[in-house]
Design a protein around this motif. Structure first.
Motif, PDB file in Angstrom:
ATOM      1  N   GLU A 143     -20.648 -35.604  36.178  1.00 33.10           N
ATOM      2  CA  GLU A 143     -19.707 -34.497  36.039  1.00 33.10           C
ATOM      3  C   GLU A 143     -18.296 -34.943  36.407  1.00 33.10           C
ATOM      4  O   GLU A 143     -18.085 -35.519  37.469  1.00 33.10           O
ATOM      5  N   PRO A 144     -17.311 -34.656  35.544  1.00 30.31           N
ATOM      6  CA  PRO A 144     -15.923 -35.023  35.833  1.00 30.31           C
ATOM      7  C   PRO A 144     -15.192 -33.910  36.591  1.00 30.31           C
ATOM      8  O   PRO A 144     -15.779 -32.871  36.914  1.00 30.31           O
ATOM      9  N   ASP A 145     -13.919 -34.123  36.827  1.00 27.65           N
ATOM     10  CA  ASP A 145     -13.054 -33.069  37.360  1.00 27.65           C
ATOM     11  C   ASP A 145     -12.466 -32.243  36.233  1.00 27.65           C
ATOM     12  O   ASP A 145     -12.185 -31.060  36.397  1.00 27.65           O
ATOM     13  N   MET A 146     -12.264 -32.899  35.084  1.00 27.81           N
ATOM     14  CA  MET A 146     -11.751 -32.232  33.893  1.00 27.81           C
ATOM     15  C   MET A 146     -12.416 -32.835  32.663  1.00 27.81           C
ATOM     16  O   MET A 146     -12.828 -34.004  32.692  1.00 27.81           O
ATOM     17  N   ALA A 147     -12.493 -32.058  31.588  1.00 28.44           N
ATOM     18  CA  ALA A 147     -12.997 -32.565  30.311  1.00 28.44           C
ATOM     19  C   ALA A 147     -12.196 -31.928  29.190  1.00 28.44           C
ATOM     20  O   ALA A 147     -11.787 -30.767  29.280  1.00 28.44           O
ATOM     21  N   VAL A 148     -11.986 -32.708  28.137  1.00 33.77           N
ATOM     22  CA  VAL A 148     -11.164 -32.257  27.014  1.00 33.77           C
ATOM     23  C   VAL A 148     -12.011 -32.236  25.739  1.00 33.77           C
ATOM     24  O   VAL A 148     -12.733 -33.195  25.448  1.00 33.77           O
ATOM     25  N   PHE A 149     -11.915 -31.134  24.987  1.00 31.86           N
ATOM     26  CA  PHE A 149     -12.662 -30.958  23.746  1.00 31.86           C
ATOM     27  C   PHE A 149     -11.715 -30.635  22.600  1.00 31.86           C
ATOM     28  O   PHE A 149     -10.675 -30.002  22.784  1.00 31.86           O
ATOM     29  N   SER A 150     -12.098 -31.039  21.401  1.00 31.65           N
ATOM     30  CA  SER A 150     -11.415 -30.638  20.176  1.00 31.65           C
ATOM     31  C   SER A 150     -12.385 -30.900  19.033  1.00 31.65           C
ATOM     32  O   SER A 150     -13.589 -30.754  19.208  1.00 31.65           O
ATOM     33  N   LYS A 151     -11.909 -31.316  17.882  1.00 33.16           N
ATOM     34  CA  LYS A 151     -12.746 -31.645  16.725  1.00 33.16           C
ATOM     35  C   LYS A 151     -13.880 -30.646  16.521  1.00 33.16           C
ATOM     36  O   LYS A 151     -13.694 -29.598  15.934  1.00 33.16           O
ATOM     37  N   ALA A 152     -15.084 -30.977  17.006  1.00 28.47           N
ATOM     38  CA  ALA A 152     -16.289 -30.221  16.666  1.00 28.47           C
ATOM     39  C   ALA A 152     -16.240 -28.764  17.093  1.00 28.47           C
ATOM     40  O   ALA A 152     -16.928 -27.931  16.507  1.00 28.47           O
ATOM     41  N   ILE A 153     -15.466 -28.409  18.109  1.00 27.31           N
ATOM     42  CA  ILE A 153     -15.532 -27.026  18.596  1.00 27.31           C
ATOM     43  C   ILE A 153     -14.912 -26.018  17.635  1.00 27.31           C
ATOM     44  O   ILE A 153     -15.172 -24.822  17.755  1.00 27.31           O
ATOM     45  N   GLY A 154     -14.108 -26.466  16.674  1.00 28.45           N
ATOM     46  CA  GLY A 154     -13.462 -25.528  15.762  1.00 28.45           C
ATOM     47  C   GLY A 154     -13.944 -25.618  14.327  1.00 28.45           C
ATOM     48  O   GLY A 154     -13.518 -24.844  13.481  1.00 28.45           O
ATOM     49  N   GLY A 199     -13.170 -27.586  11.969  1.00 37.53           N
ATOM     50  CA  GLY A 199     -12.076 -27.772  11.030  1.00 37.53           C
ATOM     51  C   GLY A 199     -10.852 -26.940  11.330  1.00 37.53           C
ATOM     52  O   GLY A 199      -9.757 -27.247  10.849  1.00 37.53           O
ATOM     53  N   TYR A 200     -11.014 -25.871  12.091  1.00 36.94           N
ATOM     54  CA  TYR A 200      -9.857 -25.076  12.488  1.00 36.94           C
ATOM     55  C   TYR A 200      -9.215 -25.705  13.725  1.00 36.94           C
ATOM     56  O   TYR A 200      -9.911 -26.208  14.604  1.00 36.94           O
ATOM     57  N   PRO A 201      -7.881 -25.693  13.815  1.00 37.34           N
ATOM     58  CA  PRO A 201      -7.206 -26.322  14.952  1.00 37.34           C
ATOM     59  C   PRO A 201      -7.555 -25.626  16.262  1.00 37.34           C
ATOM     60  O   PRO A 201      -7.262 -24.447  16.446  1.00 37.34           O
ATOM     61  N   ALA A 207     -11.362 -17.793  17.816  1.00 30.47           N
ATOM     62  CA  ALA A 207     -12.405 -17.119  17.021  1.00 30.47           C
ATOM     63  C   ALA A 207     -13.300 -18.145  16.335  1.00 30.47           C
ATOM     64  O   ALA A 207     -14.534 -18.007  16.323  1.00 30.47           O
ATOM     65  N   ALA A 208     -12.684 -19.193  15.779  1.00 29.29           N
ATOM     66  CA  ALA A 208     -13.465 -20.244  15.125  1.00 29.29           C
ATOM     67  C   ALA A 208     -14.333 -20.987  16.130  1.00 29.29           C
ATOM     68  O   ALA A 208     -15.500 -21.295  15.851  1.00 29.29           O
ATOM     69  N   ALA A 209     -13.781 -21.276  17.302  1.00 31.56           N
ATOM     70  CA  ALA A 209     -14.534 -22.014  18.315  1.00 31.56           C
ATOM     71  C   ALA A 209     -15.725 -21.217  18.816  1.00 31.56           C
ATOM     72  O   ALA A 209     -16.831 -21.756  18.980  1.00 31.56           O
ATOM     73  N   LEU A 210     -15.537 -19.935  19.056  1.00 32.66           N
ATOM     74  CA  LEU A 210     -16.655 -19.086  19.489  1.00 32.66           C
ATOM     75  C   LEU A 210     -17.778 -19.093  18.455  1.00 32.66           C
ATOM     76  O   LEU A 210     -18.959 -19.277  18.799  1.00 32.66           O
ATOM     77  N   ALA A 211     -17.433 -18.913  17.197  1.00 34.14           N
ATOM     78  CA  ALA A 211     -18.445 -18.880  16.134  1.00 34.14           C
ATOM     79  C   ALA A 211     -19.122 -20.235  15.977  1.00 34.14           C
ATOM     80  O   ALA A 211     -20.347 -20.312  15.784  1.00 34.14           O
TER      81      ALA A 211
END
Length: 439
Positions: free
Chosen positions: A262-273, A275-277, A308-312
């Motif tokens: 487990e880190p202190d922080m983690a960064v996500f992008s790409k797959a969570i949206g 294709g949406y930013p 909204a895209a990330a939640l879905a």
């Protein structure tokens, strides 16, 4: 005979108006085979892509650089986005979806307490580094792996041209990065904790954060990740995982969840949206609250479509155990590559975690062989390179057809090598490597 005139004409127009032709290095046609790779699309759905000339392909390549983990034009994600648009993308108030998404991300990652958002992976990493510096009052960053285009990272290549060698993309030019940042970004090798120990010893009390991808092409050796975490803690540095590439591919959440660190922080992008930013920085309250010590703010980080895209996307990912399908696809692909290589006698090295697979020709002039392979696969109806990023939309039937075409391509390449006419068969240029200017 397929026509590619509009696709190739568009590339010539782009060179006149857009420096570098595209907004992303990994989508530049010269990274594939300029003169062969269509480069621009008119529409995309599921696993299918249509170029400007109306040619249809099954995309077995980079899947929007790994952004479309579910597939193109996914009805559930697009449906959530359409609803968000119909109810107003932005207003003078904030969208409630950002709270819902924060709660979901912290539920998936129980070690995390708070969340901030951006819209791209690179800027999210810059936010994480800013927070770490604000939290510690220090300037220097020790890092491993590739983390984007921002000054904090490219500073590693100031006064040298090879600091980022081995960190995914060599040869990145730091032109425009202030020379005063030299010595503030210090790379260490994956599975080489001794290199980090040396950095920390030489920069006592100066390291704000230790930043790394938990996994990429190879698995961490036993104890490596927790050793890095221990070293970061002893040095008083914030430990940050870059999950932009690996996140939500081998499990529902960050890859660190199954790697046991487990880190202190983690960064996500790409797959969570899909294709949406959209990007997210999650972390422990003790670190994340430092965001209020500094100025991190953007109007477009408050729009509604991204959350909204990330939640879905995340909800569908969890409901369908998408990671299992992604891993199965990638495993079958890597096995198929190896079988095709053995059958044709080509020397090919396969690697990467299954959902982010790649192979390399270990023959003379491998970039020309790669270009010829891209050309052969294009003519078979596939967008394909030496990289395969799996999508939920990919079927095993598509994989089988793709592997059959791959075997035929390898046979053609082996024949061309034997006859010595590889270049004569190529319609375009050899594939590029690393960061090069288009001339």
């Amino acid at each position: 005979m397929k026509n590619f005139n509009l696709s190739l004409q568009a590339q010539e127009k782009a060179k006149e108006r857009i420096p570098g032709m595209t907004q992303l290095l990994s989508k530049r046609p010269d990274m594939f085979s300029q003169g062969v790779w269509p480069a621009y699309y008119s529409k995309a759905s599921g696993s299918q892509v249509w170029d400007l000339d109306g040619n249809q392909y099954t995309d077995m390549s980079i899947s929007a650089i790994g952004a479309c983990v579910l597939g193109y034009n996914d009805p559930d994600v697009d449906g959530a986005v359409i609803k968000a648009i119909q109810n107003g993308v932005a207003s003078s108030l904030n969208c409630y979806e950002e709270i819902q998404l924060a709660e979901l991300l912290c539920e998936i990652h129980p070690w995390a307490d708070m969340v901030r958002y951006a819209r791209t992976g690179g800027e999210a990493m810059a936010v994480a580094v800013r927070i770490a510096r604000a939290s510690t009052g220090r300037d220097k960053i020790a890092f491993c792996g590739y983390h984007g285009w921002h000054d904090w990272y490219l500073a590693a290549n100031l006064k040298t041209d090879n600091a980022l060698e081995g960190h995914l993309i060599p040869g990145l030019e730091p032109a425009g990065v202030p020379s005063q940042l030299s010595g503030t970004a210090l790379p260490f090798g994956y599975n080489k904790p001794e290199e980090l120990e040396k950095i920390l010893a030489q920069n006592k009390g100066e390291i704000a954060a230790v930043v790394m991808e938990p996994i990429r092409n190879i698995h961490p050796e036993d104890g490596f990740l927790n050793k890095v975490k221990e070293l970061a803690k002893e040095a008083g540095a914030v430990f940050v995982f870059d999950e932009i590439s690996a996140g939500f591919r081998i499990c529902p959440g960050g890859s660190h969840l199954i790697l046991g660190c487990e880190p202190d922080m983690a960064v996500f992008s790409k797959a969570i949206g899909n294709g949406y930013p959209m990007s997210a920085i999650i972390g422990k309250k003790s670190v994340m609250e430092a965001a209020q010590k500094t100025f991190i703010s953007s109007t477009n980080w408050t729009e509604r479509v991204g959350p909204a895209a990330a939640l879905a996307t995340i909800q569908k990912f969890i409901k369908n155990n998408v990671h299992e399908h992604l891993v199965d696809l990638g495993t079958r692909i890597q096995t198929g590559w190896q079988n095709a290589a053995e059958k044709t006698g080509l020397k090919v090295h396969c690697g990467g975690i299954p959902p982010l697979s790649h192979f390399n020709f270990e023959e003379e002039d491998p970039l020309s062989l790669k270009a010829l392979h891209i050309q052969q696969m294009r003519d078979e109806g596939f967008l394909a390179s030496n990289i395969y990023y799996s999508m939920f939309a990919h079927t095993f039937e598509e994989v089988d057809k793709y592997l059959e075409a791959t075997t035929r391509s390898f046979e053609t390449i082996a024949e061309a090598m034997e006859k010595g006419d590889v270049h004569e068969r190529m319609e375009g240029r050899k594939s590029g490597t690393g960061f090069k200017r288009i001339t």
